[in-house]
Design a protein around this motif. Structure first.
Motif, PDB file in Angstrom:
ATOM      1  N   LEU A 102      39.320  36.172  43.502  1.00 63.92           N
ATOM      2  CA  LEU A 102      39.603  36.950  44.704  1.00 63.92           C
ATOM      3  C   LEU A 102      40.663  38.017  44.449  1.00 63.92           C
ATOM      4  CD1 LEU A 102      39.557  34.122  47.400  1.00 63.92           C
ATOM      5  CD2 LEU A 102      37.877  35.959  47.113  1.00 63.92           C
TER       6      LEU A 102
ATOM      7  N   LEU B 130      38.976  40.757  42.669  1.00 65.98           N
ATOM      8  CA  LEU B 130      38.131  41.494  43.603  1.00 65.98           C
ATOM      9  C   LEU B 130      38.965  42.464  44.432  1.00 65.98           C
ATOM     10  CD1 LEU B 130      35.631  42.154  45.238  1.00 65.98           C
ATOM     11  CD2 LEU B 130      35.976  40.034  46.536  1.00 65.98           C
ATOM     12  N   ARG B 131      40.093  42.005  44.917  1.00 65.28           N
ATOM     13  CA  ARG B 131      40.940  42.882  45.741  1.00 65.28           C
ATOM     14  C   ARG B 131      41.447  44.066  44.922  1.00 65.28           C
ATOM     15  NH1 ARG B 131      46.627  41.667  48.835  1.00 65.28           N
ATOM     16  NH2 ARG B 131      46.308  43.122  50.559  1.00 65.28           N
TER      17      ARG B 131
ATOM     18  N   VAL C 233      40.395  39.771  51.269  1.00 69.87           N
ATOM     19  CA  VAL C 233      39.354  39.010  50.558  1.00 69.87           C
ATOM     20  C   VAL C 233      39.606  37.533  50.829  1.00 69.87           C
ATOM     21  CG1 VAL C 233      38.980  40.737  48.752  1.00 69.87           C
ATOM     22  CG2 VAL C 233      40.711  38.978  48.418  1.00 69.87           C
TER      23      VAL C 233
ATOM     24  N   TYR D 141      34.120  36.640  50.118  1.00 75.07           N
ATOM     25  CA  TYR D 141      34.054  37.685  51.138  1.00 75.07           C
ATOM     26  C   TYR D 141      35.040  38.804  50.806  1.00 75.07           C
ATOM     27  CZ  TYR D 141      32.258  33.934  54.278  1.00 75.07           C
ATOM     28  OH  TYR D 141      31.568  32.897  54.861  1.00 75.07           O
ATOM     29  N   GLY D 142      34.669  40.009  51.226  1.00 80.05           N
ATOM     30  CA  GLY D 142      35.599  41.127  51.205  1.00 80.05           C
ATOM     31  C   GLY D 142      35.451  41.871  52.523  1.00 80.05           C
TER      32      GLY D 142
ATOM     33  N   ALA E 125      32.428  42.793  44.028  1.00 80.89           N
ATOM     34  CA  ALA E 125      32.241  41.495  44.676  1.00 80.89           C
ATOM     35  C   ALA E 125      31.282  40.620  43.876  1.00 80.89           C
ATOM     36  CB  ALA E 125      31.721  41.691  46.099  1.00 80.89           C
TER      37      ALA E 125
END
Length: 271
Positions: free
Chosen positions: A14, A17-18, A26, A115-116, A132
């Motif tokens: 995560l 991803l961020r 996220v 999730y984002g 993602a």
């Protein structure tokens, strides 16, 4: 891999991803016992509304992602017509509008969702989508390695646990280099060689040939030792241990310490 390591893998994915997408929020969770899923990790959230939220298959965006086993996205969550709206309250509390959900799939089974989200109603771009998906793949790999470790560590039906055998093997590998008598040292290493092939789990990495010290370091790592602990046990410097470990990982085609242990066991290099 323990539940703690699963959580660490999810958190790390995560964070990547961020950073890689620029998404302000996220979050994600993994299925427990293959059934229920809760949001276990959040990053960038300003309220506790999402944390611990139970996600049901088919409900909301994440539930749709679970049901379809593919990425799903909405540009404006509150007004989206192709999802159910059981989770509008927590989503509104966090001020989320544009949301993407990507499944974590291992051997065709969904094991979780990442999730984002944006706080503006904007389309999810290709760069965000790719980031993602890549983050989900990171978690998938970590779970697949965990599964393989558990499979390899399962004792043969009706037989003893391999954990005691592996512990004895690691101790012998640490002891052998310290034995001054060459004949006795050779006998100890021969016993180690018999233990390496005792499980019969070979063929994972064809043609791999580790040096004795690379094997010593991997045996220590397999027992849970850090580089510093392995160095103390083997009478080496931590930097030297790192060098041997990197070399072994390269030969085994592994990217992490855990992958190296799994590959070594599959190749019959470790019991």
């Amino acid at each position: 891999m323990s539940e703690q390591r699963e959580t660490a893998a999810l958190r790390a994915a995560l964070l990547r991803l961020r950073r890689g997408s620029g998404l302000p929020v996220v979050f994600g969770g993994l299925l427990q016992d293959g059934r229920a899923m809760r949001i276990g990790e959040t990053c960038g959230a300003v309220t506790p509304a999402l944390h611990g939220l139970a996600i049901s298959t088919g409900s909301g965006l994440g539930g749709k992602c679970l049901a379809l086993s593919r990425p799903c996205a909405v540009t404006d969550y509150p007004s989206a017509r192709h999802i159910t709206h059981e989770y509008d309250g927590p989503v509104a509390a966090e001020g989320l509008r544009s949301v993407i959900a990507v499944p974590v799939v291992v051997r065709r089974k969904v094991r979780g969702v990442l999730y984002g989200a944006l706080r503006d109603a904007l389309p999810i771009g290709e760069r965000v989508f790719d980031a993602a998906v890549a983050a989900a793949r990171d978690v998938e790999q970590a779970l697949a390695v965990r599964d393989e470790v558990e499979r390899l560590e399962a004792p043969p039906a009706g037989g003893p646990s391999w954990e005691e055998v592996r512990q004895a093997y690691g101790e012998l590998r640490e002891l052998a280099p310290r034995v001054p008598d060459p004949e006795l040292r050779a006998r100890l290493l021969a016993v180690c060689g018999r233990l390496e092939t005792a499980s019969g789990r070979t063929g994972g990495v064809p043609g791999v040939a580790l040096t004795p010290r690379e094997t010593d370091v991997l045996a220590a790592v397999a027992s849970g030792a850090t580089n510093a602990t392995a160095a103390t046990r083997l009478g080496l410097r931590p930097e030297t241990v790192k060098g041997y470990l990197r070399s072994a990982m390269r030969k085994l085609g592994a990217h992490t310490r855990l992958e190296a242990v799994v590959a070594a066991r599959r190749a019959g290099v470790l019991p």
